[in-house]
Design a protein around this motif. Structure first.
Motif, short mmCIF file in Angstrom:
data_model
loop_
_atom_site.label_atom_id
_atom_site.label_comp_id
_atom_site.label_asym_id
_atom_site.label_seq_id
_atom_site.Cartn_x
_atom_site.Cartn_y
_atom_site.Cartn_z
N GLY A 159 -14.57 38.56 13.52
CA GLY A 159 -15.82 39.19 12.85
C GLY A 159 -15.77 38.86 11.34
O GLY A 159 -17.04 38.87 10.74
N ILE A 160 -14.82 38.48 10.68
CA ILE A 160 -14.66 37.95 9.10
C ILE A 160 -15.49 36.80 9.24
O ILE A 160 -16.46 36.55 8.29
CB ILE A 160 -13.32 37.69 8.54
CG1 ILE A 160 -12.57 38.76 8.66
CG2 ILE A 160 -13.20 36.82 7.39
CD1 ILE A 160 -10.96 38.74 8.10
N LEU A 161 -15.12 35.80 10.01
CA LEU A 161 -16.09 34.28 10.14
C LEU A 161 -17.74 34.93 10.15
O LEU A 161 -18.49 34.29 9.52
CB LEU A 161 -15.62 33.59 11.34
CG LEU A 161 -16.25 32.35 11.53
CD1 LEU A 161 -16.13 31.23 10.34
CD2 LEU A 161 -16.15 31.50 12.77
N ALA A 162 -18.13 35.71 11.31
CA ALA A 162 -19.28 36.00 11.58
C ALA A 162 -19.88 36.67 10.41
O ALA A 162 -21.25 36.17 10.00
CB ALA A 162 -19.47 36.65 12.80
N ARG A 163 -19.42 37.63 9.68
CA ARG A 163 -19.90 38.33 8.45
C ARG A 163 -20.06 36.92 7.25
O ARG A 163 -21.14 37.49 6.75
CB ARG A 163 -19.09 39.26 8.12
CG ARG A 163 -19.22 40.66 9.14
CD ARG A 163 -18.17 42.03 8.50
NE ARG A 163 -17.10 41.58 8.23
CZ ARG A 163 -16.12 41.99 9.17
NH1 ARG A 163 -16.67 42.59 10.14
NH2 ARG A 163 -14.87 41.80 9.13
N THR A 164 -19.12 36.49 7.30
CA THR A 164 -18.88 35.47 6.15
C THR A 164 -20.54 34.35 6.28
O THR A 164 -21.19 34.08 5.57
CB THR A 164 -18.10 34.70 5.83
OG1 THR A 164 -16.75 35.34 5.86
CG2 THR A 164 -17.92 33.63 4.89
N VAL A 165 -20.43 33.90 7.59
CA VAL A 165 -21.42 33.03 7.85
C VAL A 165 -22.84 33.79 7.72
O VAL A 165 -23.68 33.08 7.24
CB VAL A 165 -21.58 32.48 9.25
CG1 VAL A 165 -22.63 31.56 9.54
CG2 VAL A 165 -20.35 31.54 9.21
N SER A 166 -23.07 35.05 8.19
CA SER A 166 -24.24 35.73 8.09
C SER A 166 -24.45 35.86 6.61
O SER A 166 -25.77 35.77 6.22
CB SER A 166 -23.93 37.06 8.71
OG SER A 166 -25.32 38.03 8.67
N ALA A 167 -23.47 36.00 5.82
CA ALA A 167 -24.09 36.14 4.34
C ALA A 167 -24.69 35.11 3.89
O ALA A 167 -25.36 34.89 2.92
CB ALA A 167 -22.83 36.79 3.62
N LEU A 168 -23.86 33.79 4.21
CA LEU A 168 -24.06 32.42 3.84
C LEU A 168 -25.67 31.92 4.15
O LEU A 168 -26.41 31.46 3.43
CB LEU A 168 -23.09 31.39 4.04
CG LEU A 168 -21.76 31.58 3.43
CD1 LEU A 168 -20.96 30.61 3.98
CD2 LEU A 168 -21.87 31.18 1.85
N VAL A 169 -26.11 32.56 5.44
CA VAL A 169 -27.13 32.09 5.79
C VAL A 169 -28.39 33.10 5.08
O VAL A 169 -29.43 32.31 4.88
CB VAL A 169 -27.24 32.24 7.55
CG1 VAL A 169 -28.72 32.61 7.98
CG2 VAL A 169 -26.28 31.41 8.25
N ALA A 170 -28.08 34.18 4.89
CA ALA A 170 -28.89 34.89 3.97
C ALA A 170 -29.14 34.27 2.80
O ALA A 170 -30.29 34.15 2.17
CB ALA A 170 -28.46 36.37 3.75
N ARG A 171 -27.98 34.07 2.21
CA ARG A 171 -28.06 33.33 0.73
C ARG A 171 -29.09 32.03 0.88
O ARG A 171 -29.70 31.69 0.00
CB ARG A 171 -26.76 32.94 0.21
CG ARG A 171 -26.62 32.52 -1.07
CD ARG A 171 -26.94 33.78 -2.06
NE ARG A 171 -26.90 33.47 -3.48
CZ ARG A 171 -27.51 34.02 -4.38
NH1 ARG A 171 -28.44 35.26 -4.30
NH2 ARG A 171 -27.26 33.65 -5.79
N SER A 172 -28.76 31.32 2.05
CA SER A 172 -29.64 29.91 2.25
C SER A 172 -30.98 30.24 2.28
O SER A 172 -31.97 29.36 1.89
CB SER A 172 -29.09 29.50 3.82
OG SER A 172 -27.67 29.05 3.80
N SER A 173 -31.24 31.43 2.73
CA SER A 173 -32.99 31.61 2.76
C SER A 173 -33.38 31.77 1.53
O SER A 173 -34.66 31.20 1.15
CB SER A 173 -33.15 33.13 3.61
OG SER A 173 -32.66 34.10 2.66
N LEU A 174 -32.55 32.22 0.22
CA LEU A 174 -33.28 31.97 -0.96
C LEU A 174 -32.99 30.59 -1.64
O LEU A 174 -34.07 30.28 -2.36
CB LEU A 174 -32.16 32.80 -2.02
CG LEU A 174 -32.03 34.64 -2.00
CD1 LEU A 174 -31.13 34.98 -2.82
CD2 LEU A 174 -33.59 35.08 -2.07
#
Length: 251
Positions: A159-174
């Motif tokens: 879960g920690i990995l998935a949430r972290t990657v999800s946040a980084l992916v969202a940041r990547s959209s910016l």
């Protein structure tokens, strides 16, 4: 810098689904608008304009903006209000460096845990991404590209990995919205297909190496500049946003 000019809305932009809080519905709407680059980096997000558009108090809007700020999608500037995040060149490079560490390092766990159902789900995302690219639907292509990477992380059941990657992916959209060229709007679907092939074959080292090369290729398409042009953002753009209801995740 673009701005959302306060205008009266005839009706609230979103209505919560059964069991969903109003602030959650607004959060998903704004998250989608930012993630899909409808609201571009630097766009001002005035509390009064948003409260009027969504038909809620400024207190609720402030809560939503703070949540988006915690995720790095919005910047809360003292005495200036909130704006859609504007990642610097250094931060952008750090985001992709971190993604490589996490996503390449996760390949062994992904290969160990991935089921045929998981691989079919990944392939379905790639097919939708391919269709979006062929249709010239940039927002959908960006969203589906990110969804592919998040889904890979979720397969690890960490879960920690998935949430972290999800946040980084969202940041990547910016980052894509700020520095991406017209041809680097998202990942190439053929590279995603290759990663699926390597996972199915159980080739851990090759999959990790391909993921690193894949992320490098995405980043190589960016025109890194602190003075990258920002297209204007308009409040009515929120009217066109259809927020995505999150899938059930392994968190």
């Amino acid at each position: 810098m673009s701005t959302l000019e306060p205008t009266a809305a005839p009706r609230p932009l979103v209505e919560p689904t059964p069991g969903q809080d109003k602030d959650e519905a607004i959060y998903l709407h704004l998250h989608t608008a930012i993630f899909e680059a409808h609201l571009t980096p630097g766009t001002r997000l005035p509390e009064d304009a948003l409260s009027r558009s969504f038909g809620v108090s400024r207190t609720i809007i402030r809560k939503v903006l703070q949540r988006l700020g915690h995720e790095g999608l919005v910047e809360i500037r003292p005495n200036r209000g909130a704006v859609v995040g504007e990642p610097s060149v250094d931060e952008s490079r750090e985001v992709f460096a971190t993604r490589k560490i996490l996503e390449c390092g996760a390949m062994a766990e992904v290969i160990m845990r991935a089921t045929e159902a998981d691989l079919k789900a990944l392939a379905a995302i790639v097919a939708q991404e391919d269709a979006a690219q062929k249709d010239g639907d940039r927002p959908a292509a960006i969203r589906l590209s990110g969804e592919f990477h998040v889904r890979l992380a979720e397969i690890t059941a960490n879960g920690i990995l998935a949430r972290t990657v999800s946040a980084l992916v969202a940041r990547s959209s910016l980052i894509i919205a700020t520095y991406g060229s017209p041809i680097s709007t998202s990942c190439r679907h053929s590279e995603h297909t290759e990663i699926i092939t390597l996972i199915r074959a159980g080739k851990t080292e090759a999959a990790a190496a391909w993921m690193a090369e894949h992320l490098d290729r995405v980043e190589s398409g960016f025109a890194y500049s602190e003075n990258a042009p920002k297209p204007p953002g308009l409040e009515e753009i929120l009217q066109r946003v259809a927020p995505r209801v999150p899938r059930k995740r392994l968190l």
